[in-house]
Design a protein around this motif. Structure first.
Motif, PDB file in Angstrom:
ATOM      1  N   ASP A  42       0.827  -1.208   0.000  1.00 31.59           N
ATOM      2  CA  ASP A  42       0.000   0.000   0.000  1.00 31.59           C
ATOM      3  C   ASP A  42       0.862   1.259   0.000  1.00 31.59           C
ATOM      4  N   VAL A  43       1.977   1.212   0.717  1.00 33.44           N
ATOM      5  CA  VAL A  43       2.882   2.368   0.767  1.00 33.44           C
ATOM      6  C   VAL A  43       3.418   2.684  -0.626  1.00 33.44           C
ATOM      7  N   ILE A  44       3.916   1.672  -1.327  1.00 36.15           N
ATOM      8  CA  ILE A  44       4.519   1.939  -2.634  1.00 36.15           C
ATOM      9  C   ILE A  44       3.450   2.267  -3.672  1.00 36.15           C
ATOM     10  N   LEU A  45       2.282   1.641  -3.601  1.00 32.11           N
ATOM     11  CA  LEU A  45       1.207   2.011  -4.527  1.00 32.11           C
ATOM     12  C   LEU A  45       0.766   3.452  -4.290  1.00 32.11           C
ATOM     13  N   HIS A  46       0.711   3.855  -3.023  1.00 30.62           N
ATOM     14  CA  HIS A  46       0.359   5.243  -2.687  1.00 30.62           C
ATOM     15  C   HIS A  46       1.373   6.211  -3.304  1.00 30.62           C
ATOM     16  N   ILE A  47       2.651   5.878  -3.175  1.00 36.41           N
ATOM     17  CA  ILE A  47       3.700   6.751  -3.716  1.00 36.41           C
ATOM     18  C   ILE A  47       3.621   6.814  -5.239  1.00 36.41           C
ATOM     19  N   ILE A  48       3.455   5.674  -5.883  1.00 40.46           N
ATOM     20  CA  ILE A  48       3.375   5.665  -7.346  1.00 40.46           C
ATOM     21  C   ILE A  48       2.135   6.414  -7.814  1.00 40.46           C
ATOM     22  N   GLY A  49       1.033   6.231  -7.078  1.00 40.74           N
ATOM     23  CA  GLY A  49      -0.174   6.974  -7.420  1.00 40.74           C
ATOM     24  C   GLY A  49       0.016   8.471  -7.277  1.00 40.74           C
ATOM     25  N   LYS A  50       0.872   8.866  -6.358  1.00 42.40           N
ATOM     26  CA  LYS A  50       1.114  10.283  -6.085  1.00 42.40           C
ATOM     27  C   LYS A  50       2.009  10.939  -7.146  1.00 42.40           C
ATOM     28  N   ILE A  51       3.052  10.217  -7.596  1.00 41.93           N
ATOM     29  CA  ILE A  51       4.033  10.837  -8.500  1.00 41.93           C
ATOM     30  C   ILE A  51       3.912  10.360  -9.939  1.00 41.93           C
ATOM     31  N   GLY A  52       3.199   9.252 -10.180  1.00 42.01           N
ATOM     32  CA  GLY A  52       3.038   8.763 -11.543  1.00 42.01           C
ATOM     33  C   GLY A  52       4.099   7.761 -11.946  1.00 42.01           C
ATOM     34  N   VAL A  53       3.848   7.061 -13.061  1.00 42.53           N
ATOM     35  CA  VAL A  53       4.761   6.002 -13.496  1.00 42.53           C
ATOM     36  C   VAL A  53       6.081   6.543 -14.045  1.00 42.53           C
ATOM     37  N   ASP A  54       6.165   7.842 -14.286  1.00 46.38           N
ATOM     38  CA  ASP A  54       7.435   8.438 -14.707  1.00 46.38           C
ATOM     39  C   ASP A  54       7.888   9.511 -13.729  1.00 46.38           C
ATOM     40  N   GLY A  55       7.326   9.491 -12.530  1.00 51.67           N
ATOM     41  CA  GLY A  55       7.639  10.526 -11.543  1.00 51.67           C
ATOM     42  C   GLY A  55       9.050  10.479 -11.009  1.00 51.67           C
ATOM     43  N   ALA A  56       9.715   9.318 -11.147  1.00 52.87           N
ATOM     44  CA  ALA A  56      11.101   9.182 -10.676  1.00 52.87           C
ATOM     45  C   ALA A  56      11.989   8.684 -11.810  1.00 52.87           C
ATOM     46  N   ASP A 115       2.522  11.753   4.995  1.00 51.02           N
ATOM     47  CA  ASP A 115       2.009  11.411   6.322  1.00 51.02           C
ATOM     48  C   ASP A 115       1.492   9.978   6.250  1.00 51.02           C
ATOM     49  N   ALA A 116       2.072   9.092   7.054  1.00 50.78           N
ATOM     50  CA  ALA A 116       1.692   7.680   7.009  1.00 50.78           C
ATOM     51  C   ALA A 116       0.201   7.487   7.246  1.00 50.78           C
ATOM     52  N   ALA A 117      -0.403   8.360   8.009  1.00 52.24           N
ATOM     53  CA  ALA A 117      -1.829   8.232   8.321  1.00 52.24           C
ATOM     54  C   ALA A 117      -2.711   8.450   7.094  1.00 52.24           C
ATOM     55  N   ASP A 118      -2.145   9.068   6.059  1.00 51.57           N
ATOM     56  CA  ASP A 118      -2.913   9.318   4.834  1.00 51.57           C
ATOM     57  C   ASP A 118      -2.971   8.091   3.921  1.00 51.57           C
ATOM     58  N   ILE A 119      -2.173   7.070   4.228  1.00 51.61           N
ATOM     59  CA  ILE A 119      -2.118   5.886   3.372  1.00 51.61           C
ATOM     60  C   ILE A 119      -3.168   4.880   3.839  1.00 51.61           C
ATOM     61  N   GLU A 120      -3.994   4.425   2.910  1.00 54.75           N
ATOM     62  CA  GLU A 120      -4.978   3.403   3.244  1.00 54.75           C
ATOM     63  C   GLU A 120      -4.829   2.231   2.277  1.00 54.75           C
ATOM     64  N   PRO A 121      -5.400   1.079   2.611  1.00 56.20           N
ATOM     65  CA  PRO A 121      -5.312  -0.046   1.677  1.00 56.20           C
ATOM     66  C   PRO A 121      -5.846   0.374   0.317  1.00 56.20           C
ATOM     67  N   CYS A 122      -5.053   0.154  -0.706  1.00 54.36           N
ATOM     68  CA  CYS A 122      -5.435   0.635  -2.029  1.00 54.36           C
ATOM     69  C   CYS A 122      -5.199  -0.435  -3.083  1.00 54.36           C
ATOM     70  N   VAL A 123      -5.706  -0.161  -4.246  1.00 53.62           N
ATOM     71  CA  VAL A 123      -5.589  -1.078  -5.371  1.00 53.62           C
ATOM     72  C   VAL A 123      -5.315  -0.248  -6.617  1.00 53.62           C
ATOM     73  N   ALA A 124      -4.446  -0.753  -7.480  1.00 61.12           N
ATOM     74  CA  ALA A 124      -4.166  -0.077  -8.744  1.00 61.12           C
ATOM     75  C   ALA A 124      -5.070  -0.655  -9.819  1.00 61.12           C
ATOM     76  N   TRP A 125      -5.947   0.187 -10.352  1.00 61.58           N
ATOM     77  CA  TRP A 125      -6.830  -0.242 -11.430  1.00 61.58           C
ATOM     78  C   TRP A 125      -6.045  -0.306 -12.744  1.00 61.58           C
ATOM     79  N   PRO A 126      -6.586  -1.021 -13.735  1.00 63.04           N
ATOM     80  CA  PRO A 126      -5.934  -1.038 -15.048  1.00 63.04           C
ATOM     81  C   PRO A 126      -5.857   0.390 -15.622  1.00 63.04           C
ATOM     82  N   HIS A 127      -4.860   0.645 -16.460  1.00 64.69           N
ATOM     83  CA  HIS A 127      -3.814  -0.307 -16.878  1.00 64.69           C
ATOM     84  C   HIS A 127      -2.444   0.231 -16.487  1.00 64.69           C
ATOM     85  N   LEU A 128      -2.372   0.919 -15.343  1.00 62.69           N
ATOM     86  CA  LEU A 128      -1.102   1.459 -14.857  1.00 62.69           C
ATOM     87  C   LEU A 128      -1.007   1.287 -13.345  1.00 62.69           C
TER      88      LEU A 128
END
Length: 422
Positions: free
Chosen positions: A179-193, A266-279
């Motif tokens: 969930d932590v890494i999905l949250h980060i990727i969702g925040k910055i995008g697949v080319d954010g880094a 903020d760790a408290a902002d992260i909740e169980p999440c799921v990445a929908w298709p197709h990214l």
């Protein structure tokens, strides 16, 4: 006196024999380890022959892991594996794992103590970035670069800029490394880094087990990262001490090192999440995804096939049955994880829940075998990619989630949280 440097810069400087490096600088480095699997190694092996080298640079530093289309899916897969096997025997490769010993490479190598802090590793597999969780600089390359690495033990790098991700505070109950890494990727995008070293720190990261940290570093590539590093601490040392086969070296970022960007979460902002298709960046809270029905659940892979992942899934599945409209496939990432699942009674839990259990393999993650999807089917998976056609038909869909969410979804028949089953 050397300029203040990040972990990534220090590791590259040390392996280039330099006092310091700067982002953008081209350096030739001595490699600690070079990795390939049954899909990528045959091309690398061919490159060694083209170079005209009779022997690899060091048979103890070349790693060959036949894990993608194994146990052999078909004749073509068997041929690929045969090429790797014969090369390993001919070269006297010490780190070659045959079926019955092999595991999914990025779970196997840390478990077996092959990789350690301070190592510089290239692998002909994009998720080689996993070993950054141990404080190593590890990155994926093409088969040609791996072949040159086999032959020479060297590789060229452009020193990447670093982005610091500070995750502070306490994670909510049920929130995992996935969930932590999905949250980060969702925040910055697949080319954010893109071509940056991602460095993960903060009290929330330090609170995580090694299994959870490996999940985070594993998916750095899904944000375009060149590497995904976590500073060595007591958790890392406890994991490595008595396990790692070579002496390791800790590199810590200087307090005044320069980062391209600092991202505070903020760790408290992260909740169980799921990445929908197709990214992988198309993230949504599970709580807003319950309307999505599924046909298959896959729990395994180099991202989430370790023992802690199996325990999370079993905790949800215990005393329950997989929905009759769902196929649930459990894939322990290594033989050691498989054995531990047996000893802890987890296999009985999975079987009682009507799950199918596979030998260690990457199979379904790349749409290879052990769970390909038909047209129109949906899967929830603990894997790392959900691109078009990734797990089968181009008109199938893959939703990325944690083991607990994948298990709960398998029972519910739709994307769900464990508490939804009560």
């Amino acid at each position: 006196m050397a300029r203040p440097m990040t972990m990534a810069e220090k590791i590259l400087a040390a392996h280039a024999g330099l006092d310091e490096v700067v982002p953008g600088q081209l350096v030739e480095c001595n490699l600690d380890l070079v990795l390939a699997n049954d899909v990528t190694a045959p091309i690398a092996i061919k490159k060694v022959a083209e170079i005209g080298v009779d022997k690899v640079f060091d048979p103890t530093r070349v790693l060959l892991v036949p894990d993608h289309y194994t146990p052999n899916k078909d004749i073509a897969a068997a041929t690929q594996a045969k090429i790797v096997r014969e090369f390993a025997h001919e070269q006297g490769i010490t780190h070659y794992w045959e079926i019955g010993c092999v595991g999914v490479e990025h779970a196997l190598l840390p478990e077996q103590g092959v990789v350690g802090a301070g190592d510089l590793i290239i692998g002909a597999d994009s998720h080689t970035c996993t070993y950054g969780a141990l404080g190593a600089f590890s990155t994926g390359v093409g088969s040609t670069d791996a072949g040159v690495g086999f032959a020479t033990g060297k590789a060229w790098f452009k020193v990447p800029e670093s982005i610091l991700f500070k995750v502070e505070g306490q994670l909510r109950p049920g929130v995992t490394g996935k969930d932590v890494i999905l949250h980060i990727i969702g925040k910055i995008g697949v080319d954010g880094a893109l071509y940056c070293a991602m460095e993960f720190t903060g009290s929330a990261i330090r609170s995580l087990s090694m299994d959870q940290r490996l999940t985070i570093s594993n998916m750095a590539i899904e944000a375009g990262g060149k590497a995904g590093l976590i500073e060595v601490d007591d958790v890392t040392r406890a994991y490595m001490d008595g396990r790692v086969e070579r002496p390791y070296t800790e590199y810590h970022s200087d307090a005044d090192a320069t980062y391209k960007q600092v991202v505070e979460i903020d760790a408290a902002d992260i909740e169980p999440c799921v990445a929908w298709p197709h990214l992988p960046s198309n993230t949504h809270p599970v709580s807003e995804s319950r309307h999505i029905t599924i046909d298959q659940a896959v729990i395994g892979s180099c991202t989430n096939g370790r023992l802690e992942d199996m325990r999370q899934a079993a905790e949800v599945l215990r005393g329950r049955k997989v929905n009759p409209n769902v196929r649930c496939i459990i894939i322990p990432a290594t033989q050691q994880v498989y054995r531990a699942c047996m000893e802890e009674g987890l296999m009985e839990v999975f079987l009682d829940a009507n799950c199918a259990i596979s030998a260690p393999t990457c199979g379904p993650c790349l749409g290879g075998h052990m769970g390909c999807l038909a047209k129109g089917e949906r899967a929830v998976a603990t894997t790392n990619r959900n691109f078009v056609g990734r797990m089968g038909h181009p008109e199938s869909e893959v939703y990325l989630a944690s083991p607990a969410v994948a298990a709960a979804s398998a029972v519910a028949g739709h994307l769900a949280l464990p508490e939804d089953l009560d």
